[in-house]
Write an enzyme that holds these catalytic residues in place. Structure first.
Site, PDB file in Angstrom:
ATOM      1  N   ASP A  67       0.818  -1.217   0.000  1.00  0.00           N
ATOM      2  CA  ASP A  67       0.000   0.000   0.000  1.00  0.00           C
ATOM      3  C   ASP A  67       0.850   1.265   0.000  1.00  0.00           C
ATOM      4  O   ASP A  67       2.074   1.211   0.165  1.00  0.00           O
ATOM      5  CB  ASP A  67      -0.963  -0.010   1.209  1.00  0.00           C
ATOM      6  CG  ASP A  67      -0.266  -0.349   2.532  1.00  0.00           C
ATOM      7  OD1 ASP A  67       0.978  -0.390   2.563  1.00  0.00           O
ATOM      8  OD2 ASP A  67      -0.967  -0.564   3.537  1.00  0.00           O
ATOM      9  N   ASN A 136      -7.791  -2.416  14.011  1.00  0.00           N
ATOM     10  CA  ASN A 136      -9.180  -2.735  13.654  1.00  0.00           C
ATOM     11  C   ASN A 136      -9.239  -3.951  12.724  1.00  0.00           C
ATOM     12  O   ASN A 136     -10.249  -4.211  12.095  1.00  0.00           O
ATOM     13  CB  ASN A 136      -9.866  -1.523  13.010  1.00  0.00           C
ATOM     14  CG  ASN A 136      -9.142  -1.047  11.756  1.00  0.00           C
ATOM     15  OD1 ASN A 136      -8.178  -1.656  11.311  1.00  0.00           O
ATOM     16  ND2 ASN A 136      -9.622   0.041  11.179  1.00  0.00           N
ATOM     17  N   HIS A 138      -7.295  -4.362  10.033  1.00  0.00           N
ATOM     18  CA  HIS A 138      -6.967  -4.112   8.638  1.00  0.00           C
ATOM     19  C   HIS A 138      -5.673  -4.802   8.232  1.00  0.00           C
ATOM     20  O   HIS A 138      -4.774  -5.011   9.039  1.00  0.00           O
ATOM     21  CB  HIS A 138      -7.003  -2.618   8.270  1.00  0.00           C
ATOM     22  CG  HIS A 138      -5.868  -1.779   8.753  1.00  0.00           C
ATOM     23  ND1 HIS A 138      -6.055  -0.535   9.317  1.00  0.00           N
ATOM     24  CD2 HIS A 138      -4.531  -1.964   8.727  1.00  0.00           C
ATOM     25  CE1 HIS A 138      -4.881  -0.011   9.613  1.00  0.00           C
ATOM     26  NE2 HIS A 138      -3.939  -0.856   9.268  1.00  0.00           N
ATOM     27  N   GLU A 143      -9.638  -1.638   5.124  1.00  0.00           N
ATOM     28  CA  GLU A 143     -10.335  -1.296   6.360  1.00  0.00           C
ATOM     29  C   GLU A 143     -11.607  -2.134   6.504  1.00  0.00           C
ATOM     30  O   GLU A 143     -12.104  -2.677   5.506  1.00  0.00           O
ATOM     31  CB  GLU A 143     -10.722   0.187   6.324  1.00  0.00           C
ATOM     32  CG  GLU A 143      -9.538   1.144   6.229  1.00  0.00           C
ATOM     33  CD  GLU A 143      -8.860   1.384   7.565  1.00  0.00           C
ATOM     34  OE1 GLU A 143      -8.822   0.483   8.410  1.00  0.00           O
ATOM     35  OE2 GLU A 143      -8.343   2.500   7.763  1.00  0.00           O
TER      36      GLU A 143
HETATM   37  C1  GLP Z   1      -0.589   0.575   8.694  1.00  0.00           C
HETATM   38  C2  GLP Z   1      -0.246  -0.192   7.398  1.00  0.00           C
HETATM   39  C3  GLP Z   1      -0.426  -1.669   7.572  1.00  0.00           C
HETATM   40  C4  GLP Z   1       0.172  -2.086   8.903  1.00  0.00           C
HETATM   41  C5  GLP Z   1      -0.654  -1.527  10.020  1.00  0.00           C
HETATM   42  C6  GLP Z   1      -0.136  -1.850  11.406  1.00  0.00           C
HETATM   43  O1  GLP Z   1      -1.681   1.385   8.589  1.00  0.00           O
HETATM   44  N1  GLP Z   1      -0.961   0.225   6.259  1.00  0.00           N
HETATM   45  O2  GLP Z   1       0.157  -2.357   6.472  1.00  0.00           O
HETATM   46  O3  GLP Z   1       0.187  -3.488   9.010  1.00  0.00           O
HETATM   47  O4  GLP Z   1      -0.846  -0.144   9.869  1.00  0.00           O
HETATM   48  O5  GLP Z   1       0.925  -1.029  11.730  1.00  0.00           O
HETATM   49  P1  GLP Z   1       1.868  -1.261  12.991  1.00  0.00           P
HETATM   50  O6  GLP Z   1       2.735  -2.417  12.615  1.00  0.00           O
HETATM   51  O7  GLP Z   1       2.638   0.017  13.116  1.00  0.00           O
HETATM   52  O8  GLP Z   1       0.987  -1.546  14.144  1.00  0.00           O
END
Ligand code: GLP
Length: 243
Positions: A67, A136, A138, A143
């Site tokens: 992404d 959440n 995702h 989402e």
């Molecule tokens: C972000 C990314 C995801 C990631 C998630 C969790 O928004 N788009 O690909 O897995 O959040 O992030 P973190 O590892 O900092 O908790």
């Protein structure tokens, strides 16, 4: 679904890096699907260390990132393009032309999503897709939604994601409101999936996603339907799954 328990963040990072490194050794020209967020940082550090020791060769791999924020340019230190270069690409011998991140600066969402999906298909899909897990549920930026979106698309980020990601920006106002992300179908097409999760704050969503109902309200729950998923999580993140 295989669940591997790690002692802590460091152990999770090493175990996950071992799995990625095995993939590269077994198939030196593999396609790696990569992820951002704070969780994979330790595993990228580990891969860089092994590369520097001469144990890993990235020269024949290709990468596709999950992404990218829409509207952030590559020089912006919060863009996922920047993140990947900062944490991995600049430190290993991957060929720059073989690394792919959605182009956040393409204003035409339809055009960019089509281009990215076709690019992934032209590479034959990811051999191994790395994923983090949002609070959440995702994955990528898929989402919670009424349906599972199949292909690469442009999403409106939820308030909870904006809130979670604001720690990287000067203020919540600076967090982009939209992003390009691989779809759930794109992710599910990967031959293998590796999920990394760390911390007690993820314990509830880990339990929901991996032992609850499969529902687009918890996008990661779809992973229960994939035939080759490995979750590497630390004890804190698994604490509610065991109960
Ligand atoms: C972000 C990314 C995801 C990631 C998630 C969790 O928004 N788009 O690909 O897995 O959040 O992030 P973190 O590892 O900092 O908790």
């Amino acid at each position: 679904m295989r669940i591997i328990e790690a002692k802590d963040y460091k152990d999770m990072s090493r175990k996950a890096a071992n799995i990625i490194s095995a993939q590269i050794i077994l198939k030196p020209d593999c396609v790696l699907g990569l992820a951002t967020g704070s969780t994979p940082i330790g595993l990228y550090e580990q891969l860089v260390e092994w590369y520097k020791k001469g144990d890993l060769d990235f020269s024949r791999i290709s990468t596709v990132n999950l992404d990218e924020y829409k509207g952030l340019n590559r020089e912006n230190d919060q863009s996922y393009y920047y993140f990947m270069h900062d944490h991995l690409f600049n430190h290993v011998n991957v060929r720059p032309e073989c690394t792919n991140v959605p182009n956040g600066m393409e204003p035409d969402s339809e055009k960019e999503c089509r281009r990215y999906e076709e690019l992934i298909d032209s590479l034959g899909g990811a051999d191994l897709q790395l994923l983090g897990l949002g609070h959440n549920g995702h994955i990528g930026f898929n989402e919670p939604a009424p349906i599972f979106e199949k292909t690469t698309h442009c999403v409106d980020l939820t308030e909870s994601t904006i809130e979670a990601n604001k720690r990287f920006f000067a203020s919540a106002d600076e967090v982009p409101r939209q992003a390009y992300t691989m779809g759930i179908g794109t992710i599910m097409k990967a031959k293998k999936i590796l999920v990394v999760v760390s911390g007690e704050d993820k314990a509830e969503i880990v339990a929901k996603a991996f032992s609850g109902d499969v529902t687009p309200d918890v996008p990661a729950s779809i992973l229960q339907m994939h035939r080759d998923v490995t979750v590497v999580a630390d004890q804190a993140a698994l604490s509610k799954l065991r109960q």
